[in-house]
Design an enzyme around this catalytic site. Structure first.
Site, PDB file in Angstrom:
ATOM      1  N   ILE A  79       0.859  -1.196   0.000  1.00  0.00           N
ATOM      2  CA  ILE A  79       0.000   0.000   0.000  1.00  0.00           C
ATOM      3  C   ILE A  79       0.888   1.236   0.000  1.00  0.00           C
ATOM      4  O   ILE A  79       1.186   1.818   1.040  1.00  0.00           O
ATOM      5  CB  ILE A  79      -0.965   0.006   1.210  1.00  0.00           C
ATOM      6  CG1 ILE A  79      -1.793  -1.295   1.217  1.00  0.00           C
ATOM      7  CG2 ILE A  79      -1.905   1.210   1.121  1.00  0.00           C
ATOM      8  CD1 ILE A  79      -2.845  -1.351   2.309  1.00  0.00           C
ATOM      9  N   HIS A  80       1.342   1.623  -1.200  1.00  0.00           N
ATOM     10  CA  HIS A  80       2.146   2.839  -1.323  1.00  0.00           C
ATOM     11  C   HIS A  80       1.204   3.995  -1.633  1.00  0.00           C
ATOM     12  O   HIS A  80       0.009   3.909  -1.372  1.00  0.00           O
ATOM     13  CB  HIS A  80       3.233   2.648  -2.386  1.00  0.00           C
ATOM     14  CG  HIS A  80       2.698   2.295  -3.738  1.00  0.00           C
ATOM     15  ND1 HIS A  80       2.344   3.233  -4.655  1.00  0.00           N
ATOM     16  CD2 HIS A  80       2.411   1.083  -4.282  1.00  0.00           C
ATOM     17  CE1 HIS A  80       1.880   2.632  -5.738  1.00  0.00           C
ATOM     18  NE2 HIS A  80       1.904   1.332  -5.541  1.00  0.00           N
ATOM     19  N   ALA A  81       1.715   5.062  -2.195  1.00  0.00           N
ATOM     20  CA  ALA A  81       0.915   6.281  -2.321  1.00  0.00           C
ATOM     21  C   ALA A  81      -0.406   6.084  -3.056  1.00  0.00           C
ATOM     22  O   ALA A  81      -1.459   6.496  -2.576  1.00  0.00           O
ATOM     23  CB  ALA A  81       1.740   7.369  -3.005  1.00  0.00           C
TER      24      ALA A  81
END
Lengths: 88, 593
Positions: free
Chosen positions: A14-16
């Protein structure tokens, strides 16, 4: 309150961009929604908190929702995980 | 301010010569130095409202950029800005900042900046480097808000530098450095960036003493405390003793005297003792360097790096904006030539609007490859360069050409741009020369064929060396294999010169190697017509040129090229010329100064 454990199945975690999708989805509900990873609890309407969870591929996230629309909220989050945060 | 902080000497890499003594200005990654001003209790709500307005303004700005990117590049790329918008709308985080203002009476800038810094630190430390790549997003958003707060919204906290300072930073981008170069930057101390980094090149051309390789965490001092940056020795002294200051004032005076001495050479011709004229030209990034070019007696500009106009921004510079920059150089330097290199994006020069990010691969998506695949954008630049040619002596040059086809394609697009201008009745120089940079080994092998269709050659030694040696300069584990004295590199340069000779076109060298007196001497001996370098090195080079004979340089080049290794060549050159160079007072290559 309702809760469910979900697994992160997108390779990059769950990155940007996935975090943005989480916040957008959760903000549509009145309920308080939290993502819990280990001993860290993050408000799912705060993008920085969600990013700071540093939820990588394979991480288990306990999702909690509490409020008038908690069942719908949890369902929406579950779909979001299943659709890999709609990143395709 | 803590006057009792201890004296500390730090060793780094000298990247720009000279000595600076002055008060420290700590330049944070978030761009601005923010100070704390207590807010009067009755004004607290106003301060919160001021921050809210700034957040809303920033959100609108980002939305605008997002829409432009979505239209120009694509929806997927634009989505990254969604997270920027959401950061600004993050009520959980902003709530803690509002409380900080209300409870601790902190000004909006300070409260916002401090909170963002805490979050950056946590991003930085997050498990597995997971969030490192998003630091830039956070930084981007934070600095946008700080900019709005400090510059337009009341502006009471505008962090203008009113007095000369020594800039200390982890890293600065060329565009950031440009903001500081209003004469108030005495010296620079950096954590990242070697001698050939963009910022180092810029520091040299602006004549700001600079040292890099100083870890940010070692900088245990408060803003305003004294610092010495010794760009000759590669040393930084924090909280220097009185003796340090006296000693460095002496060295600074000697440095200035040397500069003064060189200034006497400004209007003298760069000819060898036996009468061969060597054109000495400047490498330039900023239109504002015109003055430095003239001060150092350059014959012209051998390399104007146009990418400076494109860096550090989300949109593309318009034709008009580019035209103004190119015209400024052409006009002020006429009749001297100004060689404008078209956009060399990529490597350490990201251009977001062209999807050229921090791609580290020097052999990848960059330079002329990007331009040829974006003909519409490329033609905007070509039109601007052509139009500027009406104001002076402009030459057009294409970078990183790897085959003849690319050169022809670039010329074809130039011809299209000419036709458009003719149709519109806009003036340009019909005889504008079009040259080719030779920096890829495949172009070296085809140099004769390319020379038939080019008006001039310019050898880019940095890339030519790294491609020839298969060494990525930015990779520290192999960077010691990057040997400018390598016979393989020198022989290629010799081949290019011969190809240019055979077709009767001039050939220059515009990489960093041209500024090394030993190598410059070899280039002269090989028959190179022009050496182009940072303006700061030109006068010493002129002194060297006038002290040698072309005949001797030719013999030396022949002998040196017979040697088998870089070390042998280096040693041979030092044995033969070091004494002369020391006598001439050359700083480069003799360790003097």
């Amino acid at each position: 309150m309702v809760s469910k454990e979900l697994k992160v199945t997108t390779e990059a975690g769950i990155h940007a961009r996935p975090a943005a999708a989480v916040v957008e989805t959760c903000s549509r509900f009145q309920s308080r929604i939290s993502f819990i990873k280990g001993d860290i609890r993050a408000n799912a309407k705060s993008i920085m908190n969600i990013m700071l969870l540093a939820a990588e591929y394979g991480a288990d996230i306990l999702v909690e929702a509490e409020g008038p629309d908690e069942a719908e909220a949890l369902g929406a989050v579950e779909r979001l995980f299943a659709e890999k945060f709609r990143q395709e | 301010m803590d006057g009792s902080s201890p004296r500390k000497v730090l060793r780094g890499i000298p990247v720009s010569s000279g000595i600076a003594i002055g008060p420290a200005y700590l330049f944070h990654p978030q761009k601005r130095e923010i100070s704390r001003h207590p807010v009067a209790p009755e004004n607290v709500e106003q301060e919160v409202a001021r921050l809210k307005r700034a957040l809303e303004r920033a959100r609108k700005d980002i939305q605008g950029i997002r829409d432009r990117i979505a239209g120009a590049v694509g929806e997927y790329e634009a989505r990254i800005f969604d997270s920027h918008v959401l950061i600004l709308r993050d009520e959980e985080i902003m709530g803690t900042i509002y409380s900080d203002i209300r409870e601790n009476l902190n000004n909006a800038e300070y409260a916002f900046y401090r909170r963002m810094n805490q979050i950056s630190d946590r991003f930085d430390q997050a498990a597995g480097g997971f969030l490192k790549e998003h630091l830039i997003d956070l930084r981007d958003v934070a600095s946008r808000v700080i900019d709005i707060l400090t510059l337009s919204d009341g502006g009471k906290d505008a962090p203008e530098i009113h007095h000369p300072v020594v800039l200390l930073a982890r890293t600065v981008t060329p565009s950031e450095l440009a903001q500081f170069t209003t004469g108030n930057t005495l010296g620079i101390c950096l954590e990242t960036g070697g001698k050939t980094s963009h910022v180092a090149i810029l520091a040299r051309s602006l004549e700001i003493p600079a040292v890099s390789g100083i870890p940010w965490k070692e900088l245990s001092l408060e803003p305003g405390q004294m610092v010495i940056v010794d760009g000759n020795a590669g040393q930084v002294i924090l909280n220097p003793s009185l003796r340090d200051i006296k000693e460095h004032e002496g060295r600074r005076a000697a440095h200035w005297a040397h500069e003064q001495d060189l200034a006497g050479l400004r209007d003298i011709e760069p000819v060898t003792s036996d009468g061969k004229y060597i054109s000495l030209a400047a490498n330039v990034e900023l239109p504002l360097e015109v003055e430095s070019v003239l001060r150092h007696g350059a014959d012209g500009v051998g390399l104007y790096r146009s990418e400076f106009l494109f860096l550090g921004r989300e949109d593309m510079p318009s034709e008009e904006e580019q035209y103004q920059a190119y015209r400024h150089l052409a006009h002020h330097l006429a009749p001297r030539h100004v060689t404008i290199r078209t956009l060399d994006a990529g490597g350490d020069k990201p251009v977001p609007a062209l999807q050229v990010d921090d791609e580290r691969d020097p052999m990848g998506w960059r330079s002329i490859r990007v331009s040829l695949r974006n003909p519409a954008i490329f033609k905007v630049q070509l039109r601007a360069i052509l139009r500027a040619s009406a104001a002076g002596n402009v030459r057009l040059m294409f970078p990183m050409i790897s085959n003849l086809q690319e050169f022809r394609e670039a010329k074809r697009l130039t011809e299209q741009a000419r036709e458009e201008l003719r149709a519109q009745g806009l003036p340009f120089d019909e005889n504008l020369e079009i040259g080719c940079m030779i920096e890829v080994p495949s172009a070296v092998l085809m140099a004769k064929e390319i020379a038939r269709e080019a008006d001039f050659f310019s050898i880019g030694t940095n890339d030519l060396a790294q491609f020839t040696l298969a060494v990525d300069r930015s990779n520290e584990r192999v960077s010691d294999l990057y040997e400018p004295h390598s016979p393989a590199v020198l022989r290629q340069i010799q081949m290019v010169v011969e190809a240019a000779r055979s077709q009767g076109i001039p050939v220059g060298v515009c990489g960093e190697m041209a500024a090394d007196p030993y190598l410059a001497l070899l280039f002269i001996g090989m028959g190179v017509d022009e050496l182009s370098m940072s303006p700061g090195g030109l006068l010493e080079m002129k002194r060297m040129t006038r002290a040698i004979s072309y005949e001797d340089a030719r013999r030396s080049a022949r002998e040196a090229l017979r040697l088998g290794t870089a070390t042998e060549i280096h040693q041979w050159l030092e044995d033969k010329f070091r004494d002369l160079f020391v006598r001439l007072g050359l700083r480069r290559g003799t360790g003097a100064g």
